[in-house]
Design a protein around this motif. Structure first.
Motif, PDB file in Angstrom:
ATOM      1  N   PHE A  47     -16.208  -4.994  -4.841  1.00  0.00           N
ATOM      2  CA  PHE A  47     -15.968  -6.026  -3.833  1.00  0.00           C
ATOM      3  C   PHE A  47     -14.482  -6.127  -3.494  1.00  0.00           C
ATOM      4  O   PHE A  47     -14.089  -6.101  -2.321  1.00  0.00           O
ATOM      5  CB  PHE A  47     -16.491  -7.369  -4.365  1.00  0.00           C
ATOM      6  N   VAL A  48     -13.639  -6.219  -4.513  1.00  0.00           N
ATOM      7  CA  VAL A  48     -12.202  -6.355  -4.286  1.00  0.00           C
ATOM      8  C   VAL A  48     -11.639  -5.118  -3.592  1.00  0.00           C
ATOM      9  O   VAL A  48     -10.830  -5.213  -2.660  1.00  0.00           O
ATOM     10  CB  VAL A  48     -11.469  -6.609  -5.619  1.00  0.00           C
ATOM     11  N   ARG A  49     -12.081  -3.949  -4.028  1.00  0.00           N
ATOM     12  CA  ARG A  49     -11.558  -2.703  -3.464  1.00  0.00           C
ATOM     13  C   ARG A  49     -11.902  -2.576  -1.984  1.00  0.00           C
ATOM     14  O   ARG A  49     -11.092  -2.131  -1.175  1.00  0.00           O
ATOM     15  CB  ARG A  49     -12.117  -1.520  -4.257  1.00  0.00           C
ATOM     16  N   TYR A  50     -13.110  -3.011  -1.612  1.00  0.00           N
ATOM     17  CA  TYR A  50     -13.524  -2.849  -0.223  1.00  0.00           C
ATOM     18  C   TYR A  50     -12.981  -3.943   0.689  1.00  0.00           C
ATOM     19  O   TYR A  50     -13.040  -3.808   1.909  1.00  0.00           O
ATOM     20  CB  TYR A  50     -15.044  -2.714  -0.124  1.00  0.00           C
ATOM     21  N   ILE A  51     -12.440  -4.998   0.128  1.00  0.00           N
ATOM     22  CA  ILE A  51     -11.674  -5.938   0.955  1.00  0.00           C
ATOM     23  C   ILE A  51     -10.481  -5.200   1.568  1.00  0.00           C
ATOM     24  O   ILE A  51     -10.195  -5.315   2.770  1.00  0.00           O
ATOM     25  CB  ILE A  51     -11.191  -7.149   0.131  1.00  0.00           C
ATOM     26  N   ALA A  52      -9.800  -4.415   0.742  1.00  0.00           N
ATOM     27  CA  ALA A  52      -8.650  -3.646   1.231  1.00  0.00           C
ATOM     28  C   ALA A  52      -9.081  -2.606   2.259  1.00  0.00           C
ATOM     29  O   ALA A  52      -8.391  -2.381   3.262  1.00  0.00           O
ATOM     30  CB  ALA A  52      -7.933  -2.979   0.059  1.00  0.00           C
ATOM     31  N   VAL A  53     -10.233  -1.971   2.034  1.00  0.00           N
ATOM     32  CA  VAL A  53     -10.729  -0.972   2.983  1.00  0.00           C
ATOM     33  C   VAL A  53     -11.023  -1.620   4.332  1.00  0.00           C
ATOM     34  O   VAL A  53     -10.668  -1.091   5.397  1.00  0.00           O
ATOM     35  CB  VAL A  53     -11.990  -0.283   2.433  1.00  0.00           C
ATOM     36  N   GLY A  54     -11.679  -2.785   4.325  1.00  0.00           N
ATOM     37  CA  GLY A  54     -11.997  -3.485   5.572  1.00  0.00           C
ATOM     38  C   GLY A  54     -10.752  -3.948   6.302  1.00  0.00           C
ATOM     39  O   GLY A  54     -10.642  -3.819   7.530  1.00  0.00           O
ATOM     40  N   PHE A  55      -9.791  -4.487   5.561  1.00  0.00           N
ATOM     41  CA  PHE A  55      -8.537  -4.938   6.175  1.00  0.00           C
ATOM     42  C   PHE A  55      -7.807  -3.761   6.813  1.00  0.00           C
ATOM     43  O   PHE A  55      -7.310  -3.847   7.941  1.00  0.00           O
ATOM     44  CB  PHE A  55      -7.648  -5.608   5.127  1.00  0.00           C
ATOM     45  N   ASP A  56      -7.776  -2.636   6.088  1.00  0.00           N
ATOM     46  CA  ASP A  56      -7.093  -1.442   6.577  1.00  0.00           C
ATOM     47  C   ASP A  56      -7.743  -0.912   7.851  1.00  0.00           C
ATOM     48  O   ASP A  56      -7.062  -0.347   8.709  1.00  0.00           O
ATOM     49  CB  ASP A  56      -7.117  -0.363   5.489  1.00  0.00           C
ATOM     50  N   HIS A  57      -9.052  -1.127   7.997  1.00  0.00           N
ATOM     51  CA  HIS A  57      -9.716  -0.661   9.209  1.00  0.00           C
ATOM     52  C   HIS A  57      -9.299  -1.486  10.431  1.00  0.00           C
ATOM     53  O   HIS A  57      -9.404  -0.989  11.568  1.00  0.00           O
ATOM     54  CB  HIS A  57     -11.234  -0.720   9.038  1.00  0.00           C
ATOM     55  N   ILE A  58      -8.836  -2.700  10.222  1.00  0.00           N
ATOM     56  CA  ILE A  58      -8.311  -3.494  11.334  1.00  0.00           C
ATOM     57  C   ILE A  58      -6.810  -3.255  11.484  1.00  0.00           C
ATOM     58  O   ILE A  58      -6.326  -2.905  12.563  1.00  0.00           O
ATOM     59  CB  ILE A  58      -8.591  -4.998  11.116  1.00  0.00           C
ATOM     60  N   ILE A  59      -6.078  -3.477  10.417  1.00  0.00           N
ATOM     61  CA  ILE A  59      -4.616  -3.268  10.423  1.00  0.00           C
ATOM     62  C   ILE A  59      -4.279  -2.241   9.358  1.00  0.00           C
ATOM     63  O   ILE A  59      -4.499  -2.489   8.166  1.00  0.00           O
ATOM     64  CB  ILE A  59      -3.865  -4.586  10.118  1.00  0.00           C
ATOM     65  N   PRO A  60      -3.803  -1.052   9.744  1.00  0.00           N
ATOM     66  CA  PRO A  60      -3.307  -0.695  11.085  1.00  0.00           C
ATOM     67  C   PRO A  60      -4.235   0.185  11.906  1.00  0.00           C
ATOM     68  O   PRO A  60      -3.879   0.573  13.011  1.00  0.00           O
ATOM     69  CB  PRO A  60      -2.058   0.111  10.722  1.00  0.00           C
ATOM     70  N   LYS A  61      -5.435   0.525  11.404  1.00  0.00           N
ATOM     71  CA  LYS A  61      -6.211   1.600  12.019  1.00  0.00           C
ATOM     72  C   LYS A  61      -7.082   1.166  13.186  1.00  0.00           C
ATOM     73  O   LYS A  61      -7.513   2.004  13.972  1.00  0.00           O
ATOM     74  CB  LYS A  61      -7.085   2.274  10.953  1.00  0.00           C
ATOM     75  N   GLY A  62      -7.391  -0.125  13.306  1.00  0.00           N
ATOM     76  CA  GLY A  62      -8.374  -0.559  14.304  1.00  0.00           C
ATOM     77  C   GLY A  62      -7.758  -1.067  15.580  1.00  0.00           C
ATOM     78  O   GLY A  62      -7.942  -2.229  15.955  1.00  0.00           O
ATOM     79  N   LEU A  63      -7.044  -0.200  16.296  1.00  0.00           N
ATOM     80  CA  LEU A  63      -6.342  -0.652  17.494  1.00  0.00           C
ATOM     81  C   LEU A  63      -7.289  -1.229  18.532  1.00  0.00           C
ATOM     82  O   LEU A  63      -6.984  -2.246  19.170  1.00  0.00           O
ATOM     83  CB  LEU A  63      -5.538   0.507  18.101  1.00  0.00           C
ATOM     84  N   GLY A 122     -19.824  -4.506  15.460  1.00  0.00           N
ATOM     85  CA  GLY A 122     -20.435  -4.366  14.137  1.00  0.00           C
ATOM     86  C   GLY A 122     -20.995  -2.977  13.921  1.00  0.00           C
ATOM     87  O   GLY A 122     -20.901  -2.416  12.823  1.00  0.00           O
ATOM     88  N   LEU A 123     -21.567  -2.385  14.979  1.00  0.00           N
ATOM     89  CA  LEU A 123     -22.062  -1.013  14.883  1.00  0.00           C
ATOM     90  C   LEU A 123     -20.912  -0.049  14.651  1.00  0.00           C
ATOM     91  O   LEU A 123     -21.035   0.930  13.914  1.00  0.00           O
ATOM     92  CB  LEU A 123     -22.820  -0.634  16.160  1.00  0.00           C
ATOM     93  N   GLY A 124     -19.766  -0.333  15.290  1.00  0.00           N
ATOM     94  CA  GLY A 124     -18.587   0.498  15.065  1.00  0.00           C
ATOM     95  C   GLY A 124     -18.087   0.391  13.636  1.00  0.00           C
ATOM     96  O   GLY A 124     -17.736   1.400  13.011  1.00  0.00           O
ATOM     97  N   PHE A 125     -18.071  -0.818  13.086  1.00  0.00           N
ATOM     98  CA  PHE A 125     -17.664  -0.997  11.692  1.00  0.00           C
ATOM     99  C   PHE A 125     -18.608  -0.249  10.751  1.00  0.00           C
ATOM    100  O   PHE A 125     -18.185   0.361   9.768  1.00  0.00           O
ATOM    101  CB  PHE A 125     -17.667  -2.487  11.317  1.00  0.00           C
ATOM    102  N   ALA A 126     -19.905  -0.312  11.053  1.00  0.00           N
ATOM    103  CA  ALA A 126     -20.898   0.321  10.182  1.00  0.00           C
ATOM    104  C   ALA A 126     -20.707   1.829  10.134  1.00  0.00           C
ATOM    105  O   ALA A 126     -20.871   2.453   9.082  1.00  0.00           O
ATOM    106  CB  ALA A 126     -22.306  -0.023  10.665  1.00  0.00           C
ATOM    107  N   SER A 127     -20.348   2.431  11.267  1.00  0.00           N
ATOM    108  CA  SER A 127     -20.148   3.883  11.284  1.00  0.00           C
ATOM    109  C   SER A 127     -18.993   4.278  10.387  1.00  0.00           C
ATOM    110  O   SER A 127     -18.981   5.367   9.807  1.00  0.00           O
ATOM    111  CB  SER A 127     -19.891   4.361  12.718  1.00  0.00           C
TER     112      SER A 127
END
Length: 371
Positions: free
Chosen positions: A190-206, A292-297
């Motif tokens: 759970f903790v590790r994937y918080i960082a993964v989700g955040f990283d997908h927005i900042i900086p990767k999710g322009l 949400g579909l984009g996040f799931a991919s």
């Protein structure tokens, strides 16, 4: 302020988050015995063969070796497999196998390039490595150098609770035993994937950042902003869960252009109104379903086992939400706090910013459909 906005358009319009060159984590499956290790890695190998440094890179288009990457991607499958075999002696030093301080080099046993007829989409290569382990019985730590990008390291043989570490920046796995297998707690996942989700927005999710900014620039009043963000969150949480569980499947060739179109819509509507229209909540909810579909991919590429799935899914979603709130918070600190009460805020900041966002979203929509 206008100069800054024009610079944003010039900078970002041609930096497309295209799926063909996006850096995806490799997935490595490790099988250990007292005497040997076998490592099967699925990756987009063109970047490694081209010598591109993937550390901190979001897209190979931004790298000095982008032309060589594209040339390798255009090769027939077996021809590219030969390129991997020829490059292995130079690449093997970057794969780290550490047994109590003893560094091992693995042999390349097999290279299989997965067919992918559309040259604009990434192609997977599966490499199988093996080697003898020292007879000291020590646990083994695995990884590779930061230049090879992120990798998910999984130990085979433990079922749903198998260790599956997301490694970035040259990090190594937890110690993996040769007899039995390592496991990971749900809380750790759970903790590790918080960082993964955040990283997908900042900086990767322009593209997701621009959509959230489109919500922000409608109005600085709390009610419109909270309403929009809440609806967007509910929607993308729903489809993230449904798509990740396999109940909903929509091709990225459909989802990605529509995500770009959603950016255009919210930005253009901001130009003509400063309040929530009767239809905007419905439209935002529908667009949230697309995001949400984009996040799931993205989440699908992280190799979660069924035992880790719920914890990883929740952590990823929490990370996404924190990333979105960070975007709104930064936007408020940069422009809202200082200029939001000015009578010229809408004309000089909100509308020009929305125009810039619409231009970028429009370019991506055209690129993702026609280019």
């Amino acid at each position: 302020m206008l100069v800054a906005l024009v610079s944003m358009v010039a900078t970002f319009t041609f930096v497309s988050p295209a799926a063909a060159h996006e850096i995806r984590p490799a997935i490595a499956d490790a099988t250990l015995s007292p005497e040997r290790i076998e490592l099967q890695i699925t990756l987009s190998a063109e970047a490694l063969v081209a010598g591109i440094d993937l550390e901190g890179l979001a897209d190979t288009n931004d790298a000095p070796g982008a032309e060589q990457y594209d040339a390798l991607r255009a090769l027939p499958d077996e021809a590219f497999a030969d390129e991997v075999r020829q490059a292995w002696n130079a690449l093997r030093e970057g794969v780290i196998v550490d047994a109590d301080g003893t560094r091992l080099l693995l042999d390349l046993d097999e290279v299989t390039v997965q067919p992918q007829s559309n040259i604009e989409l990434p192609r997977d290569t599966v490499i199988t490595l093996s080697g003898a382990l020292p007879d000291n019985g020590a646990d083994v730590r695995l990884g590779w150098i930061a230049a090879y990008g992120p990798i998910i390291m999984r130990q085979m043989g433990a079922g749903d609770d198998a260790y599956a570490g997301f490694l970035d920046g040259g990090a190594l796995s937890d110690p993996l035993p040769r007899v039995g297998t390592a496991s990971e707690s749900s809380f750790s996942v759970f903790v590790r994937y918080i960082a993964v989700g955040f990283d997908h927005i900042i900086p990767k999710g322009l593209d997701h950042i621009l959509f959230v900014l489109g919500l922000f620039f409608l109005s600085l009043k709390a009610r419109p902003l909270i309403t929009q963000v809440t609806l967007f969150t509910l929607a993308h949480t729903t489809t993230l869960a449904l798509a990740s569980l396999g109940y909903v499947t929509v091709s990225a060739s459909i989802v990605e252009p529509l995500i770009a179109a959603s950016i255009v819509y919210v930005a253009v509507e901001n130009i003509f109104t400063d309040k929530i229209t009767p239809w905007r909540p419905i439209v935002i909810f529908l667009f949230g379903l697309l995001h949400g579909l984009g996040f799931a991919s993205v989440l699908e590429g992280y190799g979660l086992t069924s035992g880790q799935f719920v914890a990883g899914l929740i952590g990823f979603n929490v990370g996404v939400e924190l990333g979105q709130l960070a975007v709104i918070g930064l936007a408020y600190l940069i422009v809202g706090h200082w200029f939001g009460s000015k009578p010229w805020y809408r004309d000089r900041i909100a509308i020009p910013a929305s125009v810039a966002i619409a231009i970028m979203g429009g370019y991506w929509a055209i690129e993702r459909v026609f280019l």
